[in-house]
Design an enzyme around this catalytic site. Structure first.
Site, PDB file in Angstrom:
ATOM      1  CD  GLU A   1      -3.446  -6.010   3.606  1.00 21.99           C
ATOM      2  OE1 GLU A   1      -2.754  -4.992   3.694  1.00 21.99           O
ATOM      3  OE2 GLU A   1      -3.389  -6.781   2.619  1.00 21.99           O
TER       4      GLU A   1
ATOM      5  CD  GLU B   1      -3.043  -0.906   2.229  1.00 25.52           C
ATOM      6  OE1 GLU B   1      -4.147  -0.422   1.932  1.00 25.52           O
ATOM      7  OE2 GLU B   1      -2.742  -1.279   3.382  1.00 25.52           O
TER       8      GLU B   1
END
Length: 277
Positions: A144, A124
């Site tokens: 995730e 990210e």
């Protein structure tokens, strides 16, 4: 003997973050938790935030490079520390993961030199950098969902925008790592893949090319890119044209220097841009 790079008095940080100046006007940030694969902690996050806030206002800093120590760029959030603390605090940072991933709008170019694995928040983070140079040993992942977490620090929209819905879904829903080559050829989230030993030299080469250009024009151009991404082409162009950065770039000393240098057929000698606009 090459000239000694200038010293930049960056804010003091813990040992988990190394700040250095490998070349004039270049600030290098090195995540330094190699035993923990440079996983993010609240203290490290806070130090990155503080240094980047300072760098945005420091006239001597024209380009920023971020990399990792050891075999990882950043393995994401330190899940052991997260388990011991409030689950909500990790989603409330002003600028997203690592002080960069979602809402950070630096006007100075940010280059990621990805030396190894970039998992979770590490991926990210690079998705909000301007340029991404990856070692051939680098790997990227957004795993995730396998931990009951969501890539909510900017990863989902930025990956979808870069790679398209299906490829973004493949990475986000399967949670499997991808190679540097795939990140470059399939996912469009890496600008270049280089031999591992050439990573930092390539990052510094690109930084030197940026620094050879007017810092005022570079900052204004990046601002235009950010506004176009946020508001679309026409509204973004309108806001950029009226922005203090654009006005300063078009009326400041560096545009005059650039035009004079062109007419005299010499290299321009740029000055530091204004610290605040």
């Amino acid at each position: 003997m090459p000239p000694v790079p200038q010293k930049i008095n960056a804010p003091n940080t813990g040992d988990h973050l190394i700040t250095s100046c490998p070349a004039d006007h270049v600030l290098l940030l090195t995540l330094n938790r190699p035993k923990a694969l440079n996983a993010m902690t609240p203290d490290l996050q806070q130090d990155i935030e503080r240094v980047l806030d300072w760098a945005e206002e420091e006239p001597e800093v024209w380009v920023i490079i971020i990399t990792g120590a050891g075999r990882a760029f950043c393995a994401g959030q330190d899940l052991k520390a997260w388990l011991q603390g409030p689950r909500t605090e990790y989603g409330l940072h002003e600028h997203g993961f690592g002080g960069i991933s979602s809402r950070r709008t630096l006007t100075k170019p940010l280059i990621a030199a990805v030396n190894g694995i970039a998992y979770g928040g590490g991926t990210e983070l690079i998705l909000n950098c301007d340029l991404v140079i990856a070692s051939e040993q680098a790997k990227f992942a957004l795993p995730e969902v396998s931990r009951g977490v969501i890539a909510a620090q900017g990863g989902i929209p930025r990956l979808s925008n870069a790679a398209g819905h299906q490829l973004a879904s493949e990475m986000l829903l399967l949670g499997r790592p991808i190679s540097a080559a795939d990140a470059y050829t399939r996912y469009n989230i890496v600008n270049a893949v280089v031999p591992h030993n050439n990573l930092m030299s390539k990052a510094l080469e690109w930084a030197s090319i940026i620094i050879s250009n007017s810092p005022d024009a570079v900052r204004s151009t990046k601002k235009a890119l950010l506004l176009a991404k946020e508001h679309g082409m026409w509204e973004g162009s309108k806001q950029h044209f009226a922005s203090p950065l654009h006005q300063a770039a078009m009326t400041g000393e560096n545009i005059k220097e650039g035009l004079v240098a062109f007419n005299k057929k010499r290299n321009p000698s740029w000055k530091n841009p204004p610290s605040k606009l």
